[in-house]
Every structure is written in C-alpha cells, then in structure tokens.
Write a protein that holds these residues in place. Structure first.
Motif, PDB file in Angstrom:
ATOM      1  N   PRO A 251       0.745  -1.281   0.031  1.00 30.15           N
ATOM      2  CA  PRO A 251       0.003  -0.029  -0.030  1.00 30.15           C
ATOM      3  C   PRO A 251       0.980   1.363  -0.137  1.00 30.15           C
ATOM      4  N   PHE A 252       2.066   1.168   0.079  1.00 33.47           N
ATOM      5  CA  PHE A 252       2.877   2.311   0.240  1.00 33.47           C
ATOM      6  C   PHE A 252       3.902   2.451  -1.001  1.00 33.47           C
ATOM      7  N   PHE A 253       4.087   1.350  -1.867  1.00 28.55           N
ATOM      8  CA  PHE A 253       4.702   1.315  -3.211  1.00 28.55           C
ATOM      9  C   PHE A 253       4.014   1.201  -4.490  1.00 28.55           C
ATOM     10  N   ASP A 254       4.196   1.717  -5.586  1.00 28.68           N
ATOM     11  CA  ASP A 254       3.895   1.179  -6.836  1.00 28.68           C
ATOM     12  C   ASP A 254       2.244   1.506  -6.864  1.00 28.68           C
ATOM     13  N   GLN A 255       1.724   2.505  -6.255  1.00 26.36           N
ATOM     14  CA  GLN A 255       0.119   3.100  -6.347  1.00 26.36           C
ATOM     15  C   GLN A 255       0.095   3.852  -7.708  1.00 26.36           C
ATOM     16  N   ASP A 256      -1.004   3.351  -8.281  1.00 23.79           N
ATOM     17  CA  ASP A 256      -1.265   3.965  -9.348  1.00 23.79           C
ATOM     18  C   ASP A 256      -1.271   5.562  -9.569  1.00 23.79           C
ATOM     19  N   GLY A 257      -1.534   6.052  -8.497  1.00 21.41           N
ATOM     20  CA  GLY A 257      -1.416   7.408  -8.528  1.00 21.41           C
ATOM     21  C   GLY A 257      -0.014   8.121  -8.689  1.00 21.41           C
ATOM     22  N   VAL A 258       0.918   7.291  -8.539  1.00 19.95           N
ATOM     23  CA  VAL A 258       2.208   8.087  -8.859  1.00 19.95           C
ATOM     24  C   VAL A 258       2.169   8.496 -10.408  1.00 19.95           C
ATOM     25  N   HIS A 259       1.661   7.848 -11.235  1.00 22.93           N
ATOM     26  CA  HIS A 259       1.773   8.078 -12.658  1.00 22.93           C
ATOM     27  C   HIS A 259       1.242   9.357 -13.096  1.00 22.93           C
ATOM     28  N   GLU A 260       0.258   9.967 -12.180  1.00 29.85           N
ATOM     29  CA  GLU A 260      -0.139  11.234 -12.583  1.00 29.85           C
ATOM     30  C   GLU A 260       1.096  12.314 -12.320  1.00 29.85           C
ATOM     31  N   ILE A 261       1.844  12.133 -11.096  1.00 27.67           N
ATOM     32  CA  ILE A 261       2.869  13.076 -10.902  1.00 27.67           C
ATOM     33  C   ILE A 261       3.809  12.931 -11.847  1.00 27.67           C
ATOM     34  N   HIS A 262       4.152  11.662 -12.478  1.00 27.18           N
ATOM     35  CA  HIS A 262       5.304  11.591 -13.373  1.00 27.18           C
ATOM     36  C   HIS A 262       4.719  12.306 -14.923  1.00 27.18           C
ATOM     37  N   ARG A 263       3.330  12.092 -15.179  1.00 32.05           N
ATOM     38  CA  ARG A 263       2.916  12.697 -16.269  1.00 32.05           C
ATOM     39  C   ARG A 263       3.094  14.255 -16.284  1.00 32.05           C
ATOM     40  N   SER A 264       2.817  14.783 -15.047  1.00 34.23           N
ATOM     41  CA  SER A 264       2.940  16.344 -15.157  1.00 34.23           C
ATOM     42  C   SER A 264       4.565  16.749 -14.991  1.00 34.23           C
ATOM     43  N   TRP A 265       5.435  15.693 -14.461  1.00 31.68           N
ATOM     44  CA  TRP A 265       6.784  16.017 -14.744  1.00 31.68           C
ATOM     45  C   TRP A 265       7.284  15.987 -15.917  1.00 31.68           C
ATOM     46  N   ARG A 266       6.684  15.048 -16.799  1.00 32.21           N
ATOM     47  CA  ARG A 266       7.255  14.811 -18.243  1.00 32.21           C
ATOM     48  C   ARG A 266       6.920  16.232 -19.056  1.00 32.21           C
ATOM     49  N   ARG A 267       5.627  16.515 -18.715  1.00 31.15           N
ATOM     50  CA  ARG A 267       5.261  18.049 -19.298  1.00 31.15           C
ATOM     51  C   ARG A 267       5.802  19.114 -19.062  1.00 31.15           C
ATOM     52  N   LEU A 268       6.468  19.030 -17.825  1.00 33.29           N
ATOM     53  CA  LEU A 268       7.512  20.098 -17.358  1.00 33.29           C
ATOM     54  C   LEU A 268       8.651  19.879 -18.127  1.00 33.29           C
ATOM     55  N   LEU A 269       9.157  18.705 -18.172  1.00 29.50           N
ATOM     56  CA  LEU A 269      10.495  18.364 -18.913  1.00 29.50           C
ATOM     57  C   LEU A 269      10.478  18.752 -20.364  1.00 29.50           C
ATOM     58  N   ASP A 270       9.341  18.377 -21.092  1.00 31.47           N
ATOM     59  CA  ASP A 270       9.063  18.512 -22.361  1.00 31.47           C
ATOM     60  C   ASP A 270       9.070  20.351 -22.864  1.00 31.47           C
ATOM     61  N   SER A 271       8.716  20.899 -21.728  1.00 28.31           N
ATOM     62  CA  SER A 271       8.471  22.428 -21.990  1.00 28.31           C
ATOM     63  C   SER A 271      10.212  22.976 -22.195  1.00 28.31           C
ATOM     64  N   TYR A 272      11.048  22.236 -21.740  1.00 19.68           N
ATOM     65  CA  TYR A 272      12.378  22.720 -21.995  1.00 19.68           C
ATOM     66  C   TYR A 272      13.023  22.226 -23.073  1.00 19.68           C
ATOM     67  N   ASP A 273      13.860  22.960 -23.626  1.00 23.17           N
ATOM     68  CA  ASP A 273      14.767  22.270 -24.997  1.00 23.17           C
ATOM     69  C   ASP A 273      15.723  21.225 -24.667  1.00 23.17           C
ATOM     70  N   GLY A 274      16.244  20.692 -25.597  1.00 24.70           N
ATOM     71  CA  GLY A 274      17.375  19.713 -25.506  1.00 24.70           C
ATOM     72  C   GLY A 274      17.024  18.250 -24.747  1.00 24.70           C
ATOM     73  N   GLU A 275      15.872  17.944 -24.932  1.00 28.74           N
ATOM     74  CA  GLU A 275      15.468  16.643 -24.302  1.00 28.74           C
ATOM     75  C   GLU A 275      16.020  16.359 -23.040  1.00 28.74           C
ATOM     76  N   ARG A 276      15.326  16.996 -21.952  1.00 26.58           N
ATOM     77  CA  ARG A 276      15.765  16.615 -20.582  1.00 26.58           C
ATOM     78  C   ARG A 276      14.862  15.515 -20.249  1.00 26.58           C
ATOM     79  N   ILE A 277      15.500  14.512 -19.511  1.00 23.21           N
ATOM     80  CA  ILE A 277      14.895  13.233 -19.082  1.00 23.21           C
ATOM     81  C   ILE A 277      14.664  13.068 -17.744  1.00 23.21           C
TER      82      ILE A 277
END
Ligand code: GLC
Length: 559
Positions: A251-277
C-alpha cells in the motif's frame, strides 16, 4: 492498460535519431566517494568537475550525480533539507553550475538526483510541522496520525521502514508529552511527504525548474514508486515487508496515483529544449508494472533491477532480457540496464568475488553494453572494484546498518531488517561506497589530499585508474574499448536484437552487423566463428573454423 497504448508504440529505429537517452551510457557519480578537492575526506563537486576528463575519455554520454543538496547526511544526502542549496560538504551553487558547464563543454550531459518521496527532518516544512501541534495545517504536508491504543502508544498502522523497524516515529511536545506519529518509509530523519497536498506538487515543480534553468539534462527520480500511499493507509497484516518490495503489491509503493505525478513532470521536462529526461528508481512487482513508468507521456527510463538481481547463468539472463525487452517495447521505451549502484553489493562480489567474480563481471559488462537500450555504469565498476566487505563497524554510516546490526554494535537495540536485502538496503551499503582509487601507491590513492571518509583496501593500489591505464588486459581498458566500439558500430545502442542458436550455457545475440557471445559455463565452449572478433574479455583460440571461448567470457564480433 498496455492495450490502449498500442497506437503509440514506435518503430524502435525511429528513436535512434531523436532520443539521445535511448542509447546513452550514463555514469553514476556517487559524489561523496568520487573525488575530494578540499581534503576533508569527502568527495565534492569541484573534485568531480576536475575528474570529468576521465569520464569523457572513458566514453560515456552522461553523468548522474547523487544528491549534493543541503542535508544533515542522515542517509548520504537522500535526506534533503533544502532542494535549492548545495551542502557546504560538497561546495556551493557556483560549483554545481561550474560542473554542469564543464561537462557540457566536454560533451557530457548531466543528470541530478531528485528526492520527492521524503524530505529531511531538518527541512523548513518539517520543522514547521513539528512546531504546529495536533493536526495543524503545517502537518498536512506530511503524514501525521494519532497513535493506536488507549493512549496512542502504538503506531497508526503496521508499515515497516525499508531500513528496519516501524515506519512511524512518535513526536513529543516541548513539554516532552508524547503526541502524534509521523510516517517515514526510510529513516526517521526522512519524513514522507503527503503528495495529496497541492503545495507539495507545486514546490517540486519549482525545484525541477530551478535545476533545469541551471542547465541540467534530467533527473534521477529517487523512490519514484513511493510518493502516493493507498487511501486510509491500510495495514499489511504481516511483517518482513522489505522482502515484499519489488515482488508484491504494497500500500505504500507502486500505487497507480504516482503516474499522474510523472505525467506532470514529463510535461514540465518537455517544456524545456534539449530533451531533458526523467529516470525512475522504481521497484515494481513485474516488468509490466515497471514499464508503466516509461509510457510515452511519463518518464524516459526506469532502472531494470530484474537484470541487476539476475543470477549468473545463460537461461536466467536470457529470460530476464526477453521479459524486459518485451515489457519496454510494449510502451515504446528503451530498456535501461544496470549491474551496480550505491545501494547494492558490487557485481564483481555478487558474482562470486575474486578472480571468478571479476571474470564474470567483465563478461556481464560486455553483455550489458551489447543489449538494446541505455546502460548505467556505477563509479568504480570500470575498475573492476570489488565490494569492501571488512569495513570496521565504527566507519560505517549506512542508516540501515545503524538501525540493524550496527545498533547492537554501538550498544543500541536492533530493529531487525532481515528482509531488507530484497531492496538492497540491508545495512551493508557502505561497502560499495568506498572512495575510488585514482593513482599512487598509498591511500587515499589520489581520491583527495585527506584521509577518505571510508578506508580503502591496500589492494586497491593495483586497481587505480593510473595503474590500469594503458594495460590492454585491464578492466578499465576493456570498458574504454567497449564504449568506443559502442559509438562506432551502428548496430549497438537502441535498435533490434535477436537470439542466435547456441549450445546450453552460451548466449549468442545478434544486432545489425554485430554478434555478442557469452559463455556462462565454467568450461571453455567451442563455437562456430560468427565474424571478426573486435573485443573479448579473455584470449580466444581459433582452429578448424571454430573458436574456443574461455570459461565465463564474452566476445564481441563485427559481422
Ligand atoms: C533510494 C536511494 C537510497 C536511499 C533511498 C531513500 O533507494 O538510492 O540510497 O537510501 O532511496 O532515499
């Protein structure tokens, strides 16, 4: 879940031209043990910067720096008190800036660690939370709960810390009266953040921007599977929970909700140039669940710990490779191979130690670097360093040690974390963190001007960068050659791979214009010659159209 992803699956060859990270070899710098510039015995950012030419020369594409942020160092810097400041132990912000610039000048990208699951107990937020008694708003950024039992004397649930003992610590008021408990999946000095609180997400987005603006090329996301906890924080109902990490649903690891956070981080990374990962350190029960972290709108890579954990042997290795490739291909991501890091016993030792361990480690490295996708090299593995297994107890600093066996050694009560080796965090993590040898014949072997924070074995004199440079049989030259070939041969890195027929105990994999053969057996194997040998971990013998590959050796062939 994977089904609705089908239309997004890409042609694997398409990634080659667009994503540097799909083929990248990334070198992990454990900052406190890499190079010390000021003589305090602890590695620092200036030291690392001065040694960047070694990494450029080695032929890696990027560097991952472990946390150098302001921290009381209760867990080697994975307890961050200020995410925008450099700890004086490691230098100043200008040193981080200087390092990033110098790396870029040398053609190396830089990835930094981000620790979003927990802060240090010295973080301003947690200090405010402690000051804000009984359910005050400052506590809502963490997980505070009243205890169970008549006087709240028992932890709010049965969760265990990865480092051993309960995952809860009770607070006390200024008058010493016991109060609420707070959650910490790691050490008590690492309180877990409550990611349901909007301010937490906002703050981390701002921290990511801070480092992206400084020029970093990405983040290694610490405990990327941990930020979201199951609603109501339900009991697990059994002990030895560390043994369940990475194999069962918790119940404290690998819960589905973490993916929402990673999606928002991906959008943030993609808003920068140079393929930040973004690179996930995620422990998931299956390869399929791990692959969810690298869907096209989430992080770019996730460490493949199944490969790291795989025992030596052709059948087991082939199975893990197939499973990992299938799972990542299903979401269009590259596989991310890793053999060692700062949390696990070095693979030379895991594979049996001594000459045999080194033989296998060298062969495994060539196998890893021949596989499709990206690979991580942990500092010192290019020198074939073994785990230091005889560190004196007084020298050890791993919080898992201090909470387990070390508690007894230092007159305290152990919490018992017998199962923690599952996650690698079994209290013996100092043995892979010993400062690396650069040159000279006496400790600290060029690590810095002062005595190193963990003692180095006398035999390391023969394993230094200086001692191995120019010796064609050395592990360092093997890595240098392998990385140079990986750049030269177009079939390596991201792209297709297939298995060729091979006798039992032997793996033969084919990439465009390239073949890799690994003999995992304790005896030599006679095989047909598939092409021109370009690199081998041991001398080969040819005769009668066949090649004799020595025991536990790996060969690269140009076809
Ligand atoms: C990760 C780090 C490890 C650290 C833990 C808690 O597993 O790799 O070193 O102790 O997270 O932050």
């Amino acid at each position: 879940m994977t089904q609705d992803l089908a239309p997004l699956v890409q042609d694997p060859s398409a990634g080659r031209s667009t994503g540097w990270w799909r083929s990248a070899v990334i070198y992990q710098v454990y900052v406190r043990s890499f190079a010390d510039s000021d003589g305090d015995g602890v590695g620092d950012l200036r030291g690392a910067r001065d040694r960047l030419p070694h990494l450029a020369d080695l032929g890696v594409d990027a560097v991952w720096l472990t946390p150098f942020y302001a921290s009381p160092q209760a867990d080697g810097g994975y307890d961050v008190a200020d995410y925008r400041a450099v700890d004086p132990l490691f230098g100043e912000l200008s040193d981080a800036d200087g390092l990033v610039r110098e790396a870029h000048r040398l053609g190396l990208r830089v990835i930094v660690d981000i620790v979003p699951n927990h802060t240090s107990d010295q973080h301003a937020w947690f200090r405010a939370a402690l000051a804000d008694r009984h359910g005050g708003p400052a506590r809502e950024r963490y997980h505070f709960r009243p205890g169970r039992g008549e006087s709240g004397q028992w932890p709010p649930n049965d969760w265990e810390s990865v480092f051993g003992g309960p995952a809860w610590t009770r607070t006390a008021g200024a008058d010493g009266a016991p109060g609420e408990w707070y959650l910490h999946l790691f050490a008590p000095e690492q309180p877990d953040l409550n990611w349901d609180h909007p301010e937490v997400a906002r703050e981390f987005a701002s921290v990511l921007r801070f480092w992206l603006d400084l020029g970093v090329d990405g983040f290694r996301v610490d405990v990327a599977h941990g930020m979201v906890k199951a609603a109501g924080l339900p009991d697990i109902g059994r002990g030895e929970q560390a043994k369940m990490i990475g194999t069962q649903v918790l119940p404290f690891f690998d819960q589905d909700g973490v993916h929402e956070i990673h999606r928002s981080w991906r959008r943030l990374l993609d808003s920068y140039d140079g393929e930040r990962i973004g690179v996930a350190e995620a422990w998931a029960p299956t390869s399929e669940r791990l692959a969810l972290y690298v869907r096209p709108d989430e992080l770019h890579q996730a460490f493949n710990f199944q490969f790291l954990r795989c025992p030596w042997g052709a059948a087991a290795m082939r199975e893990v490779i197939d499973e990992s490739l299938a799972a990542t291909a299903a979401v269009g991501a590259p596989a991310t191979w890793v053999l060692s890091n700062h949390d696990v016993v070095r693979h030379t030792t895991r594979y049996g130690g001594g000459e045999r361990g080194l033989r296998r480690a060298r062969a495994a490295a060539l196998l890893m670097l021949a596989l499709p996708g990206s690979a991580y090299v942990y500092q010192g593995e290019e020198l074939g360093l073994p785990e230091v297994e005889d560190l004196p107890d007084e020298a050890r600093q791993d919080p898992a040690f201090l909470r387990g066996r070390g508690a007894r050694a230092r007159g305290g009560v152990p919490h018992g974390n017998e199962g923690a080796e599952r996650s690698g965090q079994d209290g013996t993590r100092d043995g892979c963190r010993v400062p690396i040898p650069w040159s000279g014949t006496t400790a600290p072997y060029g690590f810095g001007p002062g005595t190193s924070w963990l003692p180095q074995p006398a035999q390391w004199r023969e394993l230094s960068v200086e001692a191995q440079s120019g010796d064609p049989r050395s592990t360092l030259e093997l890595y240098r050659s392998a990385l140079a070939l990986r750049r030269e041969l177009p079939g390596l890195g991201d792209g297709p791979m297939s298995w060729l027929p091979a006798p039992e105990g032997v793996l033969a994999l084919s990439r465009p214009g390239f073949v890799c053969t690994l003999n995992t057996l304790a005896a030599e194997a006679e095989l047909p010659v598939p092409g021109r040998p370009v690199l081998a971990t041991a001398p080969l013998e040819f005769g009668g159209g066949a090649v004799r590959v020595p025991a536990e050796a790996c060969v690269w062939w140009a076809v």
